[in-house]
Scaffold this active site. Structure first.
Site, PDB file in Angstrom:
ATOM      1  CG  HIS A  39      -6.235   1.076  -0.794  1.00  0.00           C
ATOM      2  ND1 HIS A  39      -5.225   1.940  -1.187  1.00  0.00           N
ATOM      3  CD2 HIS A  39      -5.623   0.094  -0.089  1.00  0.00           C
ATOM      4  CE1 HIS A  39      -4.069   1.488  -0.746  1.00  0.00           C
ATOM      5  NE2 HIS A  39      -4.281   0.365  -0.079  1.00  0.00           N
ATOM      6  CB  CYS A  46     -14.560  -2.409   4.545  1.00  0.00           C
ATOM      7  SG  CYS A  46     -14.771  -3.750   5.731  1.00  0.00           S
ATOM      8  CE  LYS A  85     -15.870   3.260   4.295  1.00  0.00           C
ATOM      9  NZ  LYS A  85     -17.160   3.145   3.839  1.00  0.00           N
ATOM     10  CB  CYS A  91      -0.964  -0.019   1.181  1.00  0.00           C
ATOM     11  SG  CYS A  91      -1.977  -1.490   1.158  1.00  0.00           S
TER      12      CYS A  91
END
Lengths: 484, 400
Positions: free
Chosen positions: B344, B213, B340, B88
């Site tokens: 991502h 998530c 959020k 990430c």
């Protein structure tokens, strides 16, 4: 003196109530109501003949020195590999010595007793001193069938040797017939059974008495002298009928475990024998016989040493660890009798690198990690460089077995996104007593009952099955223990 | 003695695509969309770019291996281009590469671009990894939500917090980010949600519900960097400069040693401390104006507040419930809506966070604009709580 030196068993925790089968499938086969008493032990989705065999063998080894074992015979008709010795996988899982003989005994329900007779012959010869015989079966049946009602899953393990004998081996007698009451051709999943009346009358009722009578005559002993007579027969009436014919009173006939477990195939004579040993007193004579393309009969006499044997989970302990399953559809999914949509995510995978499995066999199959010789820190997997921050010793690791160590839950979750045969996939970090930790799948548990700090034990389980290549992968999982 | 990166690099241009389920476009279109905004913002020509870094993570979908997709797509003139992949942190790693190249004097002007096209898998969540060949034999089939969900159990046990109370604080994390994301035209999810909706959503990985998530999206973002001297020569005034770039990776301590309780991020704690030192920050809670942190899951953001040394240990739930991280709070966090609401796209996220800080520092964040920010912190956390890669970057107004 040669004979039995230890015993162990593993009966899966899940018990499918036979009424659940009847309630789901009775519309199709109302006659199965006749045998719908009690429950049968069924494998969780991650258990099979091999995993149960490992667990039964581990139970058998409690308090014993596994370095002394000279051979391991694995007996089953439902082993995962047709070519790749299954006993070798069990031996690696148990972390036995490399210089032993391993062998699979298979293709007949009497394979377990045949392996015992063979093992006693070998020990008698003096060539080997201690042989482990483990029998396990996970037989598949089609739905709505008497055999679906009768069959259960389970495994039993016996250690045979010439020291500290708890039940002396006094003799054996075998008969072998190509009596195909059922058969399963190579590549077939299900047995093909012939008419039950013929199996009862021409099979069980003739072949078992023939072997038992042969044994009595050979050993010059009368049936009256036996405290317990053990033989399998899932036809309840014939089970008793054979005893009557042989002159065995009902209280001396070992229960066939229909109501609590079901018939566990190759394992069944051994499993019933373990149950008999659990109740036996020194001096008791026990007669053990099997059934399957003939019959092996054996004669044992229990010794004083049985009182000194460390407590094993055995049959009694296995039966006590019980989770009722009244959901036939779940059982059917676990057995692959119904197809459910696993989703595109489940397609990830591919080949399993056998070079890696060989190189890391102790780690993967045996759950062997490392312990730093310099600072004493256990760690998994076994690293080159110690993980302890102020140690960092290089090349100082010695093998360290984690499989028998108790642990506790550090953190966990129940994951609905992860591909799982039984969502949610419950997994977490477990910390072992004495040091070392790992991320592990949890099994035989309900998410709602898992807690941080809860004790766990490790269990050998199926990890995945690669259908395209016929590869069965096994690893260890954490089983959260019920708390008082 | 290393002197750090502080004020050695200026950001002169940034670009960011609309994030979302971009069914109609692939990586190429996304890269061009972000780059065109970025180069216009920088006011330079493509030929002025002397080297580039491409941050991208997933080989399973996306652009494939190597850095080739960037120069092939942007038609860069045979310059040095390097792919960075570090979970990430991949996007922030591309930025770090470009910054270090400029700071070293090797190049004058460099490009850092991150991109990820996730929505070509046919299912929700991140692409399932087949793992390396050893992991396949023994590691549980851990998903991102599952691995981070474990933090909640560890954190609650460590601080004796009632799981219901923790779940409420986690819900506020998402509530605040949705409120911010609703104001951002480039966000994927632009709806405010209620605490009840969050608390009652279906469970993804216990105790994380759907709104705990982050989304799964496609997107790209990029930055053009140079030295402050060149920035001045280009006529840039009040430009933004880099104050700190730190990276910390796990070494097995959390996963294999005996102490860690799955309640905090060892790497974040280290990387943030180093970043504050590099930037000359002594009281982060007072000095940091705003943050974009790696809120892949609500519990990740909650725990991260402590590892960034903004909340005291065990106090993040209280700070969160007090609104300290809300847009009008002490240290506004996820002002753009965070992972959020942006989702991502892994390689793009680090640069997307920097993009928001950059806009805010230039006073260009429109409805979301916070008052007079001086220092913005970004944070990425790749991998799992027990084994991860953490990047912390701090940017601010040059000379302030």
């Amino acid at each position: 003196m040669i004979g039995i030196t230890s015993y162990g068993a593993n009966i899966p925790r899940l018990r499918l109530t036979r009424m659940a089968i009847f309630q789901s499938m009775g519309w199709f086969a109302p006659a199965i109501m006749a045998v719908a008493q009690g429950e049968k032990a069924v494998c969780n989705w991650d258990e099979d003949a091999l995993s149960m065999a490992v667990e039964a063998s581990r139970d058998c080894l409690v308090g014993m020195k596994k370095e002394n074992i000279d051979a391991l015979y694995l007996c089953s008709t439902t082993l995962p590999y047709a070519d790749r010795q299954n006993a070798g996988i069990v031996s690696t899982a148990l972390n036995l010595r490399d210089d032993i003989l391993t062998a699979d005994f298979t293709s007949s329900l009497k394979a377990g007793t045949s392996a015992m007779v063979t093992a006693f012959d070998v020990i008698q010869s003096g060539e080997k001193k201690s042989i482990m015989v483990t029998a396990s079966d996970h037989r598949e049946t089609k739905g709505a069938y008497f055999y679906e009602m009768w069959f259960g899953d389970g495994a039993a393990s016996l250690l045979l040797g010439d020291k500290d004998v708890i039940a002396e081996f006094k003799g054996a007698y075998s008969v072998s017939y190509d009596f195909a009451d059922h058969y399963r051709g190579t590549g077939h999943k299900f047995d093909y059974m012939w008419e039950e009346r013929w199996v009862r009358d021409e099979g069980y009722s003739k072949i078992i008495p023939e072997a038992i009578n042969g044994l009595l005559k050979k050993c010059n002993v009368s049936i009256d002298s036996f405290a317990k007579v053990v033989y399998p027969c899932f036809f309840k009436r014939e089970h008793i009928g054979i005893a009557k014919k042989l002159g065995i009173p009902p209280d001396k006939l070992q229960d066939n475990m229909h109501e609590v477990c079901g018939e566990t195939g190759t394992a069944h004579p051994l499993l019933m024998f373990v149950a008999a040993l659990e109740e036996a007193k020194p001096g008791d004579k026990i007669l053990l016989a099997s059934f399957g393309n003939g019959c092996d009969a054996m004669y044992f006499e229990v010794t004083d040493k049985i009182k000194k044997l460390k407590e094993h989970k055995g049959v009694k302990g296995s039966l006590a660890i019980r989770k009722e399953l009244d959901n036939y559809q779940k059982y059917a999914k676990f057995r692959d009798l119904v197809k459910v949509e696993m989703g595109i995510r489940a397609e990830a995978g591919g080949q399993s690198a056998i070079t890696v499995l060989w190189r890391k066999r102790k780690m993967i199959t045996g759950l062997v990690g490392g312990k730093c010789k310099k600072c004493g820190t256990p760690q998994f997997p076994k690293p080159e460089i110690c993980v302890k921050p102020d140690c960092g010793a290089v090349g100082e690791m010695e093998d360290y077995e984690f499989s028998a160590r108790d642990g506790k839950v550090v953190a966990y979750t129940g994951d609905m996104l992860a591909v799982s045969q039984e969502p949610p996939a419950v997994y977490g970090i477990v910390q072992f007593e004495g040091g070392g930790r790992m991320l592990a799948d949890f099994t035989d548990c309900e998410l709602t009952e898992v807690k941080v700090g809860q004790p766990i034990r490790m269990s050998f389980r199926k990890r995945y099955y690669d259908e395209d290549r016929g590869f069965h992968a096994y690893f260890w999982k954490a089983v959260p223990q019920a708390q008082a | 003695m290393a002197t750090g990166i502080k004020d050695k690099v200026a950001i002169i241009g940034m670009g960011c695509t609309k994030f979302g389920e971009r069914w109609d476009v692939g990586s190429e279109e996304l890269m061009v969309e972000a780059f065109e905004e970025c180069i216009k913002d920088a006011g330079i020509e493509k030929k002025d770019i002397q080297a580039a870094w491409l941050g991208t993570c997933m080989d399973e979908v996306n652009v494939g291996k190597s850095a080739l997709s960037l120069p092939m797509t942007l038609r860069l003139p045979n310059i040095a281009v390097t792919r960075t992949e570090n979970f990430c942190a991949s996007g922030t790693e591309s930025f770090r590469g470009a910054c270090y190249a400029v700071a070293s004097g090797a190049y004058d002007i460099c490009l850092a671009q991150g991109v990820e096209k996730l929505k070509d898998t046919g299912y929700g969540g991140l692409p399932a990894s087949s793992g390396n060949s050893l992991a396949r034999f023994w590691m549980p089939n851990v998903t991102a939500p599952g691995s981070f969900a474990m933090l909640a159990s560890g954190y609650a046990a460590k601080y004796g917090i009632d799981p219901g109370e923790l779940k409420k604080a986690m819900a506020h994390v998402s509530f605040k980010s949705h409120a911010n994301g609703a104001l951002n035209p480039k966000a994927h999810l632009r709806k405010a949600v209620t605490m009840d909706q969050i608390l009652n959503a279906p469970i993804i990985a216990h105790p994380l519900g759907l709104f705990d998530c982050c989304g799964v999206s496609d997107g790209s973002a990029c930055a053009i960097v140079t030295t402050p001297e060149i920035a001045k020569d280009l006529g840039k005034k009040d430009f933004v400069s880099v104050k700190a770039l730190q990276l910390a990776l796990s070494n097995g301590y959390e996963a294999q040693y005996n102490d860690w309780e799955c309640d905090h991020f060892v790497t974040t704690s280290k990387a943030s401390s180093e970043a504050y030192k590099e930037a000359g920050i002594k009281e982060p809670r007072e000095e940091i104006s705003m943050m974009e942190v790696h809120d892949c899951f609500s519990i990740t953001e909650l725990v991260t507040m402590e590892d960034l040394h903004i909340s005291e240990r065990g106090q993040a739930p209280k700070d969160i419930m007090d609104g300290f991280y809300d847009r009008d709070g002490g240290v506004p966090c996820q002002v753009d809506g965070g992972l959020k609401c942006f989702g991502h796209p892994i390689g793009a996220s680090g640069l997307r966070m920097l993009y928001e800080m950059y806009l805010q520092l230039h006073g260009r964040a429109e409805e979301r604009q916070i008052k007079d920010p001086k220092l913005g912190l970004t944070h990425n956390l790749g991998g799992f709580p027990f084994m991860n890669i953490c990047s912390v970057a701090i940017i601010g107004k040059y000379g302030v």
